[in-house]
Design a protein around this motif. Structure first.
Motif, PDB file in Angstrom:
ATOM      1  N   LEU A   1       0.830  -1.205   0.000  1.00 47.99           N
ATOM      2  CA  LEU A   1       0.000   0.000   0.000  1.00 47.99           C
ATOM      3  C   LEU A   1       0.865   1.256   0.000  1.00 47.99           C
ATOM      4  CD1 LEU A   1      -2.991   0.950   0.350  1.00 47.99           C
ATOM      5  CD2 LEU A   1      -2.588   0.908   2.805  1.00 47.99           C
ATOM      6  N   TYR A   2       2.084   1.129   0.551  1.00 54.03           N
ATOM      7  CA  TYR A   2       2.900   2.329   0.765  1.00 54.03           C
ATOM      8  C   TYR A   2       3.804   2.695  -0.398  1.00 54.03           C
ATOM      9  CZ  TYR A   2       0.671   1.828   5.097  1.00 54.03           C
ATOM     10  OH  TYR A   2      -0.330   1.720   6.018  1.00 54.03           O
TER      11      TYR A   2
ATOM     12  N   ARG B   1       2.735   4.227  -2.928  1.00 58.66           N
ATOM     13  CA  ARG B   1       2.360   5.590  -3.323  1.00 58.66           C
ATOM     14  C   ARG B   1       2.946   6.635  -2.399  1.00 58.66           C
ATOM     15  NH1 ARG B   1      -2.622   6.909  -4.588  1.00 58.66           N
ATOM     16  NH2 ARG B   1      -3.287   4.871  -5.286  1.00 58.66           N
ATOM     17  N   SER B   2       3.190   6.276  -1.124  1.00 55.79           N
ATOM     18  CA  SER B   2       3.827   7.247  -0.241  1.00 55.79           C
ATOM     19  C   SER B   2       5.336   7.022  -0.228  1.00 55.79           C
ATOM     20  CB  SER B   2       3.224   7.181   1.153  1.00 55.79           C
ATOM     21  OG  SER B   2       3.277   5.874   1.668  1.00 55.79           O
TER      22      SER B   2
END
Lengths: 64, 567
Positions: free
Chosen positions: A30-31, A33-34
């Protein structure tokens, strides 16, 4: 009148718990994108600490 | 990116607290003063953060980021030139008269200082303005929620109206102020990681500047036009704002900013709610500290967005284009939220955005219900009713104000041009205001006839200037030149600044002239309302950091330092 720091601290701590909990449990993919940073966990903990400090000051100031 | 359960959960927790605060504060509302002025019991730091947040509506957040993309770092002039000096002036010099006169609103101060007609003019134009501003806020929510969450316009408008209505109805101004404090923290916590991730993506400040140089040179400006604030201000054509340093200092820094921060009841109401004179004076000074750091939170995201779009970032962020092919700068923050934030943080970012929309609306509604009840209803409709009657009227005015705003939101949605026209009219009405207050507070000879004539003349001057000038490249009409194009400005901003400057000068001169020709009020009636006739506060024994003059000096020094750092 209630001291604003009590609801404010509680709100920040609740949001912090939600974010940090989700950050600890969620899939690392999930990360992407960050930029590979688990921003939920880091920022959740920050919010939790800030919330707790505000809450503590708010409660301490109350019996004035 | 569509929100998932965790994002909705975060938004839900926030709204539960918003309404919870309203319910808890319900017990504190017994008199109209509790409802409209928080019983004058708010600590300075709470009033300070509310003072800041009331102004931090959605147009501000979205608009400042858009300007950051359009004009670069020079947008910070709206903070470091266009807000801080006026906030310091308000706290140090003007607050003693607002708070000390025991006026319950800004129009009421005008009545005490000048006369009934000056108050009526200010109260009525202000009331109309707040309703429309709050409507425009709602309209913006409707558009954004439609884009981000796919909700339809009516659902968004009515839902946000219902939430704001409920918490103001319950707790009055205190509820609005407490929620503004919550909102302040949410905006800081919601946007700070966005700035961090964006800068990280571009390789820090250095990477950002390098890409901004490319943005600038592609548009035919010097390389530092997007990353410096004063270096390219020598000539209007050298910077993307299209304004030279004099226009910035005089138009923005003096007339517009003092006209807004020192006379707008929306923000001053927060300071008037403070628990003592000293707290009221410190309110804008405390607000100035976070205010001077806000460019990093709301302007820098826009700069990151344009830099990544033009220069390319590691993660490939890019602004979407509008229908006509130009970049949609207004979407800087929403698109960055969707690009950089994973689920979880996305919820927090959206909450921050929603919070700013609602507090902008709530600020207008609380100012409206007070001005309506005290300055219009009590002054002209029913003068001697018992207090509980005015408290009830305040609640009715809250409902009516929100319904009118909803109507305004629909009008804005249908006829965009009408809204542009109205905002223009408000600008004409507001432009001369500061001259009236300045003369009223610091010149004992200023008279009611002088103030009234000055305000009308200033408004006419603003309209006339607008009718005679045009920003380069615009067709005559709503943008100006509707009488005759006698002068062309390099940009709309330059035209706005000069409209304000002319309105101020005309209002100042006419007030002087008419005051000199009319009979002055006896001096004993002006005690506490005019500088020369008001005893100074005794500050002996007050710690230096609680003294407004010292605090104000420290704030000004800090803001000068920021100007030099980004020169």
């Amino acid at each position: 009148m209630i001291d604003i720091r009590v609801p404010l601290g509680t709100l920040l701590a609740c949001l912090g718990l939600l974010l940090a909990g989700y950050g600890a449990a969620s899939d690392p993919a999930l990360y992407q994108r960050s930029l590979g940073i688990n921003i939920n966990l880091i920022w959740g903990l920050t919010l939790l600490v800030c919330g707790a400090v505000l809450f503590w000051f708010g409660r301490r100031a109350r019996p004035r | 990116m569509q929100p998932t359960t965790i994002d909705w959960l975060i938004m839900g927790v926030y709204f539960a607290f918003v309404l919870g605060v309203g319910f808890v504060l319900r017990r504190n509302v017994r008199t109209s003063s509790d409802y409209f002025l928080s019983g004058r019991a708010i600590p300075a730091w709470v009033a300070g953060l509310a003072f800041l947040s009331a102004n931090l509506g959605a147009q501000e957040v979205i608009g400042m980021a858009a300007s950051g993309a359009k004009y670069g770092m020079a947008t910070s002039h709206f903070y470091w030139v266009g807000a801080i000096p006026a906030m310091v002036f308000l706290g140090v010099f003007m607050m003693p008269f607002y708070y000390g006169s025991r006026a319950r609103s800004v129009p009421e101060y005008l009545k005490l200082r000048f006369d009934e007609k000056t108050r009526a003019l200010n109260a009525i134009s202000f009331a109309v303005m707040t309703v429309f501003s709050s409507g425009i806020s709602m309209y913006a929510i409707g558009l954004l929620l439609n884009l981000l969450l796919g909700w339809d316009f009516s659902t968004s408008v009515w839902l946000s109206a219902a939430i704001v209505l409920l918490y103001i109805l319950l707790g009055g101004l205190t509820s609005a102020i407490y929620n503004e404090v919550l909102q302040f923290f949410l905006i800081v916590f919601g946007f700070a990681p966005l700035v961090f991730l964006g800068l990280h993506d571009l390789g820090g400040w250095r990477g950002l500047s390098a890409r901004l140089a490319e943005v600038a040179s592609r548009r035919g400006f010097a390389a530092d036009a997007w990353s410096s604030i004063w270096r390219e201000m020598g000539h209007a054509s050298a910077n993307p704002l299209g304004v030279e340093w004099f226009g910035v200092l005089m138009g923005l820094g003096f007339v517009l900013s003092f006209g807004y921060w020192c006379t707008d009841f929306l923000v001053i109401q927060r300071a008037m709610a403070a628990h003592s004179m000293s707290a009221a004076r410190r309110t804008p000074l405390i607000a100035a500290v976070p205010k001077m750091l806000f460019p990093f939170l709301v302007i820098v995201p826009g700069m990151i967005a344009i830099a990544a779009t033009v220069g390319g970032g590691a993660s490939g962020f890019s602004l979407p284009a509008k229908a006509d092919g130009s970049l949609n700068h207004d979407l800087s923050i929403p698109m960055m939220l969707a690009h950089y934030f994973p689920h979880g943080m996305l919820g927090l970012g959206l909450t921050a955005l929603l919070a700013s929309f609602m507090s902008g609306m709530a600020g207008n509604v609380t100012a409206f219900n007070t001005v309506w009840t005290y300055d219009i209803y009590q002054a002209y409709i029913r003068r001697d009713a018992p207090d509980h009657h005015y408290l009830r009227m305040g609640r009715v005015a809250t409902v009516a104000g929100i319904l009118l705003s909803v109507a305004a939101a629909y009008v804005a949605n249908r006829f965009n041009n009408i809204m542009d026209l109205l905002q223009l009219l408000f600008a004409f009405v507001n432009a001369p205001l500061f001259a009236t207050f300045l003369l009223g507070m610091f010149w004992r000879r200023a008279t009611g006839h002088g103030a009234f004539a000055g305000l009308l003349a200033g408004t006419c001057a603003a309209a006339l200037h607008h009718g005679l000038s045009l920003p380069r490249g615009s067709p005559p009409g709503v943008k100006g030149g509707w009488l005759h194009v006698a002068h062309t400005y390099p940009s709309e901003m330059a035209q706005n600044f000069w409209t304000a400057i002319w309105a101020f000068i005309v209002c100042f001169a006419v007030t002087l002239l008419v005051s000199a020709l009319t009979r002055a009020r006896p001096e004993q009636e002006l005690r506490g309302l005019v500088y020369a006739l008001t005893p100074r506060e005794n500050e002996a024994g007050t710690a230096w950091y609680l003294r407004p003059a010292w605090l104000g000096t420290a704030v000004i020094a800090a803001v000068l330092l920021l100007n030099f750092l980004f020169w």
